[in-house]
Design an enzyme around this catalytic site. Structure first.
Site, mmCIF file in Angstrom:
data_model
loop_
_atom_site.group_PDB
_atom_site.id
_atom_site.type_symbol
_atom_site.label_atom_id
_atom_site.label_comp_id
_atom_site.label_asym_id
_atom_site.label_seq_id
_atom_site.Cartn_x
_atom_site.Cartn_y
_atom_site.Cartn_z
ATOM 1 N N GLU A 94 0.832 -1.202 0.000
ATOM 2 C CA GLU A 94 0.000 0.000 0.000
ATOM 3 C C GLU A 94 0.867 1.253 0.000
ATOM 4 O OE1 GLU A 94 -4.102 -1.566 2.065
ATOM 5 O OE2 GLU A 94 -2.626 -0.656 3.392
ATOM 6 N N CYS A 114 6.009 -6.423 7.044
ATOM 7 C CA CYS A 114 7.093 -5.755 7.787
ATOM 8 C C CYS A 114 7.850 -6.781 8.608
ATOM 9 C CB CYS A 114 6.519 -4.670 8.707
ATOM 10 S SG CYS A 114 7.819 -3.695 9.519
ATOM 11 N N CYS A 118 6.359 -3.924 16.120
ATOM 12 C CA CYS A 118 5.831 -2.844 16.959
ATOM 13 C C CYS A 118 4.378 -3.179 17.298
ATOM 14 C CB CYS A 118 5.902 -1.510 16.229
ATOM 15 S SG CYS A 118 7.545 -1.129 15.606
ATOM 16 N N CYS A 121 1.258 -1.161 15.768
ATOM 17 C CA CYS A 121 1.192 -0.898 14.327
ATOM 18 C C CYS A 121 0.512 -2.045 13.589
ATOM 19 C CB CYS A 121 2.618 -0.707 13.790
ATOM 20 S SG CYS A 121 2.665 -0.429 12.021
ATOM 21 N N GLU A 166 10.375 -1.888 6.966
ATOM 22 C CA GLU A 166 11.491 -1.185 7.604
ATOM 23 C C GLU A 166 12.557 -0.945 6.528
ATOM 24 O OE1 GLU A 166 12.490 0.408 10.383
ATOM 25 O OE2 GLU A 166 14.379 0.563 9.293
ATOM 26 N N SER A 197 12.372 6.762 7.081
ATOM 27 C CA SER A 197 12.041 6.608 8.494
ATOM 28 C C SER A 197 12.415 5.207 8.952
ATOM 29 C CB SER A 197 10.538 6.830 8.688
ATOM 30 O OG SER A 197 10.184 6.584 10.030
ATOM 31 N N SER A 220 11.668 6.477 14.528
ATOM 32 C CA SER A 220 10.462 6.248 15.339
ATOM 33 C C SER A 220 10.916 5.863 16.736
ATOM 34 C CB SER A 220 9.635 5.113 14.725
ATOM 35 O OG SER A 220 9.322 5.435 13.394
ATOM 36 N N HIS A 222 9.410 6.917 20.162
ATOM 37 C CA HIS A 222 8.249 6.594 21.007
ATOM 38 C C HIS A 222 8.554 6.412 22.489
ATOM 39 C CE1 HIS A 222 6.326 6.439 17.218
ATOM 40 N NE2 HIS A 222 6.674 5.222 16.898
ATOM 41 N N CYS A 339 -0.794 6.769 9.536
ATOM 42 C CA CYS A 339 0.389 6.081 10.078
ATOM 43 C C CYS A 339 -0.032 4.836 10.843
ATOM 44 C CB CYS A 339 1.109 6.968 11.087
ATOM 45 S SG CYS A 339 1.970 8.323 10.371
#
Ligand code: SAH
Length: 346
Positions: A94, A114, A118, A121, A166, A197, A220, A222, A339
């Site tokens: 996507e 991915c 996380c 996500c 990633e 990112s 990222s 967090h 996101c």
């Protein structure tokens, strides 16, 4: 030439010259071939109309020309558009176009699924199927650019590698695709308008610094506290904060470019002064700015946005410490394009 066929679009003009020369085709053909390869509507070598038949047959035998195509399009009430793009082997990724006053940002994927885990996500709940090839990332951006011109009457102005995957675990292909997209055969975008990112793969951040890359880096984060980070991003046990900070200091030393930390604030996770202070102390060591991202709920997760008061506490304390901070409001939530929401639910 190797047995597994290379995609024609990612062969450099120098290599193509060399191959043509070796096979007794005139050199001026390489430029013609390259021009065809920038046209995403071209689906086969037969459509390269100004090439002679023997050259077309040679190309067919020695190269591949695999194209991705749009499977579905979803438009948000805020004008964000999400694309499901089908790759040559049937896998789907996507990508998102996000228009704003002065720019059109393309959010692109670097992997199908991915590799990371996380907990907050939706993409991480998909299996990592595979890395995208450089030409697939290139294709994705060419497709998005064409859509952007059709839909918003303007080329894309910024690219962020914040879609699925990633990017630093698919480093070589990401770099190759960026070199290609910024070249004459790409879309005339400069490195300065591209941001990669990462969730914080420290050794690859050092490599990027050594490779003297010219694009921007976002991390990222967090949480700047090891225990919390390990809980919400379990893979990060292999990439301790100490190493991450060291790699970012190294990045700044080499590139002199400020990084962006992406940061979400959740109830009962990082809504306290210890977390704020830990973040401030990292930002004091590394020239950086903070993007506070709004949490987008992804269903079956225990995460919940922190109260407004904690968001304000973060903002005030960061500002008191002269650390630049902005709040990034989510776009495209109604079509699961924001996101952390990319999960092939089209
Ligand atoms: N793997 C890379 C690229 C993905 S970028 C990285 O992690 O940086 C996607 C961004 O959205 C990351 O900053 C990620 O932490 C953030 N994100 C993930 N899930 C989210 C959610 N549910 N709501 C808001 N942001 C989220």
């Amino acid at each position: 030439m190797s047995k597994s066929l290379d995609d024609i679009r990612l062969i450099s003009i120098e290599s193509l010259n060399h191959i043509l020369l070796k096979n007794k085709f005139p050199l001026y053909r390489s430029k013609q071939i390259k021009n065809w390869t920038t046209k995403i509507d071209i689906k086969s070598f037969d459509e390269m109309l100004n090439l002679p038949r023997d050259l077309i047959n040679f190309l067919k035998k020695n190269f591949k020309l695999n194209h991705a195509h749009i499977l579905s399009v979803q438009k948000s009430s805020d004008k964000t558009v999400k694309y499901a793009i089908k790759l040559h082997d049937g896998l789907v990724i996507e990508s998102v176009l996000i228009p704003s006053n002065d720019r059109i940002t393309a959010c692109v994927s670097s992997q199908a699924g991915c590799s990371l885990d996380c907990n907050f996500c939706a993409t991480s709940q998909l299996k990592r199927m595979r890395n995208l090839e450089a030409y697939e990332i290139f294709d994705q951006i060419m497709i998005l650019n064409k859509e952007s011109i059709n839909y918003f009457s303007s080329s894309i102005s910024n690219i962020v590698f914040m879609g699925m995957g990633e990017p630093l675990l698919n480093y070589k292909n990401v770099i190759e695709s960026i070199d290609y997209i910024t070249s004459d055969y790409g879309i005339g975008i400069s490195y300065k308008k591209i941001t990669v990112s990462t969730s914080g793969i420290s050794k690859m951040i050092k490599k990027m610094a050594d490779d003297n890359v010219k694009f921007n880096l976002a991390v990222s984060l967090h949480s700047a506290i090891e225990n919390t980070r390990n809980k919400i991003m379990p893979f990060s046990k292999s990439f301790p904060i100490k190493d991450l900070v060291e790699s970012l200091e190294y990045w700044y030393e080499k590139t002199k470019r400020r990084i962006t930390f992406e940061y979400l604030i959740w109830n009962n996770i990082n809504d306290d002064f210890d977390h704020i202070n830990a973040l401030v102390s990292i930002c004091k060591r590394i020239p950086s700015k903070i993007n506070m991202i709004e949490y987008n709920s992804i269903g079956n997760s225990n995460f919940e946005s922190a109260d407004e008061i904690w968001i304000n506490n973060y903002l005030n304390i960061l500002k008191d410490n002269k650390i630049p901070v902005s709040i990034r409001r989510s776009r495209g939530k109604d079509i699961q394009a924001a996101c952390g929401q990319l999960a092939n639910k089209h």
